[in-house]
Design a protein around this motif. Structure first.
Motif, PDB file in Angstrom:
ATOM      1  N   PHE A   1       0.815  -1.216   0.000  1.00 44.14           N
ATOM      2  CA  PHE A   1       0.000   0.000   0.000  1.00 44.14           C
ATOM      3  C   PHE A   1       0.849   1.267   0.000  1.00 44.14           C
ATOM      4  N   ALA A   2       1.990   1.232   0.666  1.00 46.57           N
ATOM      5  CA  ALA A   2       2.886   2.390   0.630  1.00 46.57           C
ATOM      6  C   ALA A   2       3.408   2.613  -0.788  1.00 46.57           C
TER       7      ALA A   2
ATOM      8  N   LEU B   1       1.890   1.696  -3.622  1.00 45.50           N
ATOM      9  CA  LEU B   1       0.781   2.188  -4.445  1.00 45.50           C
ATOM     10  C   LEU B   1       0.515   3.666  -4.182  1.00 45.50           C
ATOM     11  N   PHE B   2       0.573   4.070  -2.932  1.00 48.28           N
ATOM     12  CA  PHE B   2       0.357   5.473  -2.589  1.00 48.28           C
ATOM     13  C   PHE B   2       1.450   6.361  -3.183  1.00 48.28           C
ATOM     14  N   MET B   3       2.708   5.916  -3.080  1.00 46.60           N
ATOM     15  CA  MET B   3       3.817   6.703  -3.642  1.00 46.60           C
ATOM     16  C   MET B   3       3.697   6.806  -5.149  1.00 46.60           C
ATOM     17  N   ASN B   4       3.282   5.733  -5.816  1.00 50.22           N
ATOM     18  CA  ASN B   4       3.105   5.764  -7.262  1.00 50.22           C
ATOM     19  C   ASN B   4       1.990   6.729  -7.643  1.00 50.22           C
ATOM     20  N   PHE B   5       0.907   6.722  -6.889  1.00 46.44           N
ATOM     21  CA  PHE B   5      -0.190   7.660  -7.137  1.00 46.44           C
ATOM     22  C   PHE B   5       0.292   9.096  -6.974  1.00 46.44           C
ATOM     23  N   MET B   6       1.010   9.362  -5.901  1.00 46.94           N
ATOM     24  CA  MET B   6       1.486  10.721  -5.640  1.00 46.94           C
ATOM     25  C   MET B   6       2.486  11.175  -6.706  1.00 46.94           C
TER      26      MET B   6
END
Length: 116
Positions: A84-85, A87-92
Motif C-alpha cells: 500500500f505504501a 501504491l500510494f507513492m506511485n499515485f502521488m
C-alpha cells in the motif's frame, strides 16, 4: 543490553546502489525529452540501469525472509503495508502532477494517454 546486528552488508550496498539507479532512471523518464531517453548512448545506458528495480526487490525479499525476529503474522502485515505504501507513492508521483496539470511537458509527450 547490546543487540546483535545481523544485517548482510552486501545486500545493503546492492539495495543502496539500486535506489540510486531508480532515482536516476525516474528523473530521466520524467524530465528528459523522448529523443534523449532512447536515441543517445547516455539515455540508453540509464534506461538499462532501470533494471535496478528488480534487483532491489530480490534483495528486499531475501532480507525480508531472513529476518529472524518476525512471525508469519508480522511478515504478512509488513508486506501488505509495503504494497500500500508503494501504491500510494506511485499515485502521488504520477497522478497528482497530471490531475493538477503541473507534469513536465516531456513526460506528457511520452505518456500522452494519461491526460485527464
Amino acid at each position: 543490553m547490546e543487540s546483535q546486528n545481523k544485517r548482510i552488508l552486501t545486500l545493503d550496498i546492492i539495495k543502496g546502489i539500486s535506489v540510486i539507479g531508480m532515482i536516476i532512471i525516474h528523473t530521466l523518464l520524467v524530465y528528459a525529452n523522448v529523443k534523449s531517453q532512447y536515441e543517445t548512448a547516455v539515455g540508453s545506458f540509464i534506461v538499462f540501469l532501470g533494471r535496478g528495480t528488480s534487483i532491489f526487490l530480490i534483495c528486499m525479499g531475501i532480507t525480508f525472509m531472513t529476518s529472524s525476529h518476525q512471525s508469519l503474522k508480522s511478515a504478512l502485515k509488513r508486506g501488505v503495508l509495503l504494497v500500500f505504501a508503494g501504491l500510494f507513492m506511485n499515485f502521488m508521483n504520477f497522478m497528482i502532477p497530471v490531475i493538477f496539470n503541473f507534469a513536465p511537458d516531456n513526460f506528457m509527450q511520452k505518456y500522452d494517454g494519461m491526460r485527464l
